[in-house]
Write a protein that holds these residues in place. Sequence first.
Motif, PDB file in Angstrom:
ATOM      1  N   LEU A  60       0.661  -1.146   0.049  1.00  0.00           N
ATOM      2  CA  LEU A  60       0.108  -0.010   0.079  1.00  0.00           C
ATOM      3  C   LEU A  60       0.831   1.314   0.016  1.00  0.00           C
ATOM      4  CD1 LEU A  60      -3.016  -1.000   2.340  1.00  0.00           C
ATOM      5  CD2 LEU A  60      -3.066  -0.960  -0.104  1.00  0.00           C
ATOM      6  N   PRO A  61       1.985   1.310   0.785  1.00  0.00           N
ATOM      7  CA  PRO A  61       2.831   2.716   0.567  1.00  0.00           C
ATOM      8  C   PRO A  61       3.486   2.753  -0.632  1.00  0.00           C
ATOM      9  CG  PRO A  61       3.322   1.266   2.617  1.00  0.00           C
ATOM     10  CD  PRO A  61       2.419   0.415   1.823  1.00  0.00           C
ATOM     11  N   TRP A  64       0.505   4.276  -2.841  1.00  0.00           N
ATOM     12  CA  TRP A  64       0.239   5.474  -2.456  1.00  0.00           C
ATOM     13  C   TRP A  64       1.344   6.325  -3.283  1.00  0.00           C
ATOM     14  CZ3 TRP A  64      -2.481   9.158  -1.553  1.00  0.00           C
ATOM     15  CH2 TRP A  64      -2.196  10.450  -0.816  1.00  0.00           C
ATOM     16  N   LYS A  65       2.671   6.058  -3.070  1.00  0.00           N
ATOM     17  CA  LYS A  65       3.835   6.827  -3.783  1.00  0.00           C
ATOM     18  C   LYS A  65       3.610   6.813  -5.163  1.00  0.00           C
ATOM     19  CE  LYS A  65       7.618   5.594  -1.924  1.00  0.00           C
ATOM     20  NZ  LYS A  65       8.922   5.182  -1.754  1.00  0.00           N
ATOM     21  N   ALA A  67       0.555   6.772  -6.602  1.00  0.00           N
ATOM     22  CA  ALA A  67      -0.715   7.368  -6.974  1.00  0.00           C
ATOM     23  C   ALA A  67      -0.322   9.009  -6.788  1.00  0.00           C
ATOM     24  CB  ALA A  67      -1.643   7.216  -5.895  1.00  0.00           C
ATOM     25  N   LYS A  68       0.578   9.428  -5.921  1.00  0.00           N
ATOM     26  CA  LYS A  68       1.004  10.968  -5.628  1.00  0.00           C
ATOM     27  C   LYS A  68       1.544  11.289  -6.794  1.00  0.00           C
ATOM     28  CE  LYS A  68       3.068  10.350  -1.737  1.00  0.00           C
ATOM     29  NZ  LYS A  68       3.956  10.621  -0.476  1.00  0.00           N
ATOM     30  N   VAL A 184      -7.852   8.404  -8.201  1.00  0.00           N
ATOM     31  CA  VAL A 184      -8.724   7.890  -7.200  1.00  0.00           C
ATOM     32  C   VAL A 184      -9.073   6.580  -7.600  1.00  0.00           C
ATOM     33  CG1 VAL A 184     -10.345   8.134  -5.521  1.00  0.00           C
ATOM     34  CG2 VAL A 184      -8.875   9.929  -6.133  1.00  0.00           C
ATOM     35  N   TYR A 187      -5.856   3.736  -8.814  1.00  0.00           N
ATOM     36  CA  TYR A 187      -5.256   3.524  -7.606  1.00  0.00           C
ATOM     37  C   TYR A 187      -5.894   2.686  -6.463  1.00  0.00           C
ATOM     38  CZ  TYR A 187      -1.447   5.064 -10.594  1.00  0.00           C
ATOM     39  OH  TYR A 187      -0.676   5.121 -11.522  1.00  0.00           O
ATOM     40  N   GLY A 188      -7.238   3.301  -6.375  1.00  0.00           N
ATOM     41  CA  GLY A 188      -8.212   2.851  -5.112  1.00  0.00           C
ATOM     42  C   GLY A 188      -8.378   1.244  -5.591  1.00  0.00           C
ATOM     43  N   ALA A 191      -5.211  -0.872  -5.153  1.00  0.00           N
ATOM     44  CA  ALA A 191      -5.072  -1.231  -3.727  1.00  0.00           C
ATOM     45  C   ALA A 191      -6.068  -2.322  -3.357  1.00  0.00           C
ATOM     46  CB  ALA A 191      -5.350  -0.094  -2.819  1.00  0.00           C
TER      47      ALA A 191
END
Length: 322
Positions: A60-61, A64-65, A67-68, A184, A187-188, A191
């Motif tokens: 998940l990290p 998230w990286k 996605a940012k 969103v 990447y949601g 995840a």
Amino acid sequence: MSGLLALLDDVAGIAKVAAASIDDVAVGAAKASAKAAGAVIDDAAVTPKYVHGFEAKRELPIIWKIAKGSIKNKLIILLPAALLLANFAPWLISPLLMLGGAYLCFEGAEKIYHVLFPHGPQHEIDSEEQGDPAHLEEKKAAGAIKTDFILSAEIMTIILSGIPDTNFWMEAATLAVAGVGITVAVYGSVALIVKMDDVGLAMYANGDLSLTRFIGRGLVRGMPYFMKFLTIVGTAAMLWVGGSIVIHGMEELGFGWLGHLIHDWAAIAGHMVPEAWVGFVEWTAKAAMDGVFGVALGLCLIPVATGVIGPLLGLFSKDDAQ
């Protein structure tokens, strides 16, 4: 008192206009985003491979990286570029769309080619993957963000082409809302996909009910098949969207014979079924023919990409490394 009522009336009018503008932005973003379906599905299908091989707690990290990085790609780089394009060089939008559509066709056809003509098994292991996990994580995330940039450029260009002619700020807001919303959603979903087997394993190991354990076992066993299905859907969507973009661009450039031919054939197919099914059959026939054209175009582009563009990019990479 009358002045206060007039002021309140003006405030209510401004609020109605603002609400209508927000609604227009949301509707415009939703409609424009729908046209980017092929690239979006491909993005969701491609990303999970970048977390393969890492510990579960790092998945998940890493997502998230990425996605940012995707949001930065869309809002900081691509959104201003798209607005400049729309306001100062709108004639470039169609050729760029065709270029993006051709890229989608190439990617889809390349995946089919690799299935039909697979390479031999890879026995060599990248030595860097045996090194520092933190360095490998940064490298994988950076690679995913670079890939996302290409897909995001396609997505933002497609969205831009689907926005009706409005003012500068409405276009900017619609692009921003659509870009963030797609990020969103993608990447949601990624995840959820990546962690679904962990959820299934936990349900199987800790479930008190036999039904819970059964569902958990089904999730663990079913995820590999779901990933294959997602890859197939993503490939089909790429070829369909890419082919339709190129055909539509040809029509805008004055080469509309292929688009008219496909339309006529789809209409013929629609006349062969009951009236209730005409719309569905015509749409399906057109999408299928757009996809077949996408496969043919992509196969023609494979030798160009591998024999010309790839080596040229490799030369520039070597120069940069030196």
